[in-house]
Scaffold this active site. Structure first.
Site, PDB file in Angstrom:
ATOM      1  N   LYS A 195       0.863  -1.188   0.000  1.00 56.17           N
ATOM      2  CA  LYS A 195       0.000   0.000   0.000  1.00 56.17           C
ATOM      3  C   LYS A 195       0.891   1.228   0.000  1.00 56.17           C
ATOM      4  CE  LYS A 195      -3.487   2.469   2.652  1.00 56.17           C
ATOM      5  NZ  LYS A 195      -4.477   2.385   3.736  1.00 56.17           N
ATOM      6  N   LYS A 248      -2.243  -1.479  -3.739  1.00 58.87           N
ATOM      7  CA  LYS A 248      -3.097  -0.296  -3.657  1.00 58.87           C
ATOM      8  C   LYS A 248      -2.259   0.964  -3.715  1.00 58.87           C
ATOM      9  CE  LYS A 248      -6.014   2.093  -0.392  1.00 58.87           C
ATOM     10  NZ  LYS A 248      -6.536   2.155   0.948  1.00 58.87           N
TER      11      LYS A 248
END
Ligand code: PBG
Length: 325
Positions: A195, A248
């Site tokens: 992320k 992400k």
């Protein structure tokens, strides 16, 4: 065989041929729909930067979840805003917390829906960071203990999958061991493994009012230029017991998704984040492109890069578009 024997255009001549040779296909079951529940609202409160997305009260949860369920989506992921935020994000670990009540409300009415919860503190802390602060910094080990309590409490309320999004070190192992100790050895962990510290989360932070009050998230979320580090993060999460790994955001990180797909055999998720959604909405609103084509092209690119499942605010619309053919 070069041109003129080879003519790739032959396979593009008609719609039927193009369909026959299509390499990537989207299905409604690929999509996971984020739903925002808030204890601060009694009716839907639209999120301005994300047209079509709103904060809903608990009482409307089942209706929202039913919409996703009827469209045949893969599942839903819940994000919550509590009535009170504090330094430790206490609401997030309470059996009476906003998410815990939302889970029960949905599961009572739609027991077979696949319900994922986001495990993080930023929506519940008054300072907006994803963990517990000690000496002006987010303390890793205090935080993972709190996240583990949160995950167990989600599982107790009825969550099917827990998804830690905080980017602390060792949190997957902490979650796994706490879940196992509490009898939840069958609850999978979907880890937000790679992320990045991204500007594309802006609209989401408006939605849950979680912008950090000081500093930013760069001491725990990944630095966008780094590729090899993402592979290390994913590998460590797999070693710690992750069942599904996630990259992400999606769109600026398609190279990471592709390489993760090549290297690892676990199911791979990608998060088509709020800023990516807002860009599409803005382009469509400005008359620069067709929303349906833009959204489906983006979702296709994420799947083509290697994602097995996509968390996307376009989930319901995309499922409808696909059904229309
Ligand atoms: C919580 C969390 C965030 C998102 C999902 N979980 C925000 C953040 O890290 O600031 C972002 C989702 C989106 O932008 O759509 N840590």
């Amino acid at each position: 065989m070069p041109f003129p024997e080879s003519r790739p255009r032959r396979l593009r001549r008609t719609k039927a041929i193009r369909r026959l040779v299509q390499e990537t296909q989207l299905h409604p079951s690929d999509f996971i729909y984020p739903i925002f529940v808030s204890d601060l609202v009694s009716e839907p409160e639209p999120i301005e930067s994300m047209p079509g997305v709103a904060n809903y009260p608990i009482s409307m949860m089942a209706e929202q979840a039913a919409r996703a369920h009827q469209l045949g989506l893969g599942g839903i992921i819940l994000f919550g805003t509590p009535k009170h935020k504090d330094a430790r994000g206490s609401d997030s670990v309470s059996s009476d917390g906003v998410i815990q009540r939302a889970i029960k409300e949905i599961k009572n009415k739609i027991p077979d829906i696949l319900l994922i919860t986001d495990v993080c503190l930023c929506e519940y802390t008054d300072h907006g960071h994803c963990g517990i602060i000690k000496n002006q910094t987010v303390d890793n080990d205090l935080t993972i203990a709190q996240l583990a309590r949160q995950a167990v409490s989600h599982a107790k309320a009825g969550a099917d999958i827990v998804a830690p999004s905080d980017m602390m070190d060792g949190r997957v192992e902490a979650l796994r061991s706490h879940l196992d100790n509490e009898g939840f050895e069958d609850i999978p962990i979907m880890s937000y493994a790679a992320k990045y510290c991204s500007a594309f989360y802006g609209p989401f932070r408006e939605a849950v009012d979680s912008a950090p009050q000081f500093g930013d998230r760069s001491t725990y979320q990944m630095d966008p230029p780094n590729f090899r580090e993402a592979m290390r993060e994913i590998e460590e999460d797999i070693d710690e017991g992750a069942d599904i790994v996630m990259v992400k955001p999606a769109l600026s990180y398609l190279d990471i998704i592709r390489e993760a797909r090549n290297r690892f055999d676990l199911p791979l998720a990608a998060y088509n984040v709020s800023g990516e959604y807002a860009m599409v909405k803005q382009m469509a609103a400005a008359g620069l492109a067709d929303e349906r084509r833009l959204a489906l092209e983006i979702l296709t690119s994420i799947k083509r890069a290697g994602a097995d499942m996509i968390i996307t605010y376009h989930a319901c619309d995309a499922a409808k578009w696909l059904a229309e053919g």
